[in-house]
Scaffold this motif. Structure first.
Motif, PDB file in Angstrom:
ATOM      1  N   GLU A 215      30.331  40.012  34.059  1.00 42.92           N
ATOM      2  CA  GLU A 215      31.429  39.493  34.746  1.00 42.92           C
ATOM      3  C   GLU A 215      32.641  40.501  34.722  1.00 42.92           C
ATOM      4  O   GLU A 215      33.526  40.614  35.347  1.00 42.92           O
ATOM      5  CB  GLU A 215      32.009  38.034  34.111  1.00 42.92           C
ATOM      6  CG  GLU A 215      30.958  36.717  34.239  1.00 42.92           C
ATOM      7  CD  GLU A 215      31.382  35.717  33.578  1.00 42.92           C
ATOM      8  OE1 GLU A 215      32.096  35.609  32.747  1.00 42.92           O
ATOM      9  OE2 GLU A 215      30.676  34.402  33.988  1.00 42.92           O
ATOM     10  N   GLN A 216      32.703  41.058  33.227  1.00 45.85           N
ATOM     11  CA  GLN A 216      33.525  41.994  32.956  1.00 45.85           C
ATOM     12  C   GLN A 216      33.330  43.402  33.948  1.00 45.85           C
ATOM     13  O   GLN A 216      34.447  43.640  34.391  1.00 45.85           O
ATOM     14  CB  GLN A 216      33.586  42.392  31.578  1.00 45.85           C
ATOM     15  CG  GLN A 216      33.975  41.345  30.543  1.00 45.85           C
ATOM     16  CD  GLN A 216      33.850  41.753  29.154  1.00 45.85           C
ATOM     17  OE1 GLN A 216      33.086  42.885  28.956  1.00 45.85           O
ATOM     18  NE2 GLN A 216      34.335  41.062  28.191  1.00 45.85           N
TER      19      GLN A 216
ATOM     20  N   ASN B 293      38.924  45.326  40.329  1.00 50.92           N
ATOM     21  CA  ASN B 293      40.414  46.070  40.365  1.00 50.92           C
ATOM     22  C   ASN B 293      40.315  47.544  41.176  1.00 50.92           C
ATOM     23  O   ASN B 293      41.529  47.785  41.393  1.00 50.92           O
ATOM     24  CB  ASN B 293      40.619  45.981  38.801  1.00 50.92           C
ATOM     25  CG  ASN B 293      40.811  44.739  38.192  1.00 50.92           C
ATOM     26  OD1 ASN B 293      41.110  43.924  38.716  1.00 50.92           O
ATOM     27  ND2 ASN B 293      40.648  44.782  36.984  1.00 50.92           N
TER      28      ASN B 293
ATOM     29  N   LYS C 255      34.669  42.387  37.157  1.00 52.27           N
ATOM     30  CA  LYS C 255      36.248  42.244  37.424  1.00 52.27           C
ATOM     31  C   LYS C 255      36.872  43.660  37.400  1.00 52.27           C
ATOM     32  O   LYS C 255      37.794  44.060  38.043  1.00 52.27           O
ATOM     33  CB  LYS C 255      36.550  41.629  35.889  1.00 52.27           C
ATOM     34  CG  LYS C 255      38.074  41.324  35.666  1.00 52.27           C
ATOM     35  CD  LYS C 255      38.557  40.616  34.692  1.00 52.27           C
ATOM     36  CE  LYS C 255      40.240  40.288  34.567  1.00 52.27           C
ATOM     37  NZ  LYS C 255      40.640  39.759  33.387  1.00 52.27           N
TER      38      LYS C 255
END
Length: 369
Positions: free
Chosen positions: A250-251, A258, A254
């Protein structure tokens, strides 16, 4: 009743279990081999250094007895005598001690290697428990030790009896020998007994080493549950690891999302794949993939791109090739330069037209004024 826990221990010990046992000083080691090595070293040193020991003792006795007529007991004389006795004792015995110590050291290293086990030196109050002591006294290990000791005594007795029986016809001849010859004969017989005992004990030591090895491996065996628990301790709980991997994904997603607003173009499959490309001439040698995804992630990449005005272009072959061959953060391969350059040139033309249009639109009212 046999111990059910011991019956369940059917798995071979893991490397971690072996390492932990070694750190605690638990190794496959036979004390009988150590005893045989010490006896063999002592007997060999006496055999080869017997003349040296004899001459040292003879010289000392001549020195001691020769000075008795002039000896006056007093503190200085007593101190001198004690130091003389100590010096001759050490000079005579130290070579034998050195050989015995070296033999014991080498045989220990040969059995278990060089090992430091500080945990063995820690005091263990459980050893003072009388109940535990009684359990050990009536354990299988003590029974084996009892049989070993009985076996050693039996071997020594049989060897001594056979050797003396062989020498029995020679005993009457001692009456016609001088004292030195008698002493030499007795020493020779004693050496014969010792050598035969040591040879017999070597056989017992080898058998004991095999038993100790077997017992050590048996004691180290683990149950299936112990293996699973150890794996969890080393590798972590599978559920926790899965959760960590999910958070990491998930990180990573993310961080990847971005990067989409700064992309130059997003290529699509058109529905299943999405690959975002960026090119900064002053920073990059070639265009890079800043984000890619399939299914739901592809839809998010396209939505984010549209929200930030990044062109979304359908090019099925190029999108598939980039998705398969290039990871996020990597530059595109040389064989795709031309295709990507064509797409970027088209995107830059659209952007330039858009900028020109916006510039004329902003200049129009001012010119009219």
């Amino acid at each position: 009743m046999p111990d059910k826990g011991a019956q369940d221990k059917t798995e071979k010990p893991t490397p971690r279990r072996r390492r932990k046992a070694r750190e605690e000083g638990q190794v496959a080691k036979s004390q009988e081999i150590n005893s045989v090595a010490v006896l063999l070293g002592g007997l060999a040193s006496l055999y080869f250094l017997g003349g040296f020991v004899y001459h040292q003792l003879s010289a000392f006795m001549r020195h001691l007895l020769g000075g008795l007529q002039n000896f006056h007991l007093g503190v200085p004389q007593a101190h001198h005598l004690s130091m003389t006795v100590l010096w001759h004792f050490l000079k005579t015995v130290l070579p034998i001690w050195a050989v015995v110590f070296l033999a014991a050291l080498l045989v220990n290293i040969a059995q278990v290697g060089f090992m430091m086990a500080p945990k063995k030196l820690k005091p263990n109050l459980s050893k003072l428990n009388p109940i535990s002591g009684l359990k050990k006294f009536f354990s299988m290990g003590m029974l084996v030790e009892l049989f070993k000791n009985i076996g050693k005594l039996t071997v020594v007795g049989v060897v001594a009896y056979v050797t003396v029986s062989e020498e029995w016809p020679e005993l009457p001849k001692l009456g016609h020998m001088e004292v030195a010859q008698i002493v030499s004969y007795i020493v020779g017989v004693c050496f014969k007994i010792f050598w035969r005992c040591i040879l017999a004990m070597i056989v017992l030591a080898v058998l004991d080493w095999a038993y100790q090895k077997y017992k050590f491996e048996k004691d180290l065996k683990m149950s299936k549950q112990e293996v699973k628990d150890e794996y969890k301790q080393q590798e972590g709980d599978p559920q926790v690891k899965a959760r960590i991997r999910q958070i990491q994904r998930e990180q990573a997603q993310k961080r990847m999302m971005n990067q989409v607003p700064g992309a130059d173009v997003v290529l699509t499959n058109p529905t299943h794949l999405a690959v975002a490309l960026a090119y900064r001439m002053e920073e990059m040698e070639a265009p890079e993939v800043v984000a890619k995804g399939a299914g739901r992630i592809a839809e998010r990449i396209k939505e984010t791109a549209r929200e930030h005005g990044v062109p979304v272009i359908e090019d099925k072959p190029l999108a598939q090739a980039l998705y398969r061959s290039v990871e996020v953060g990597q530059s595109i391969p040389a064989e795709l330069y031309e295709a990507v350059a064509t797409i970027l040139a088209h995107v830059y033309r659209i952007k330039n037209k858009h900028r020109s249009f916006m510039a004329r639109r902003q200049a129009g009212p001012q010119g009219a004024g």
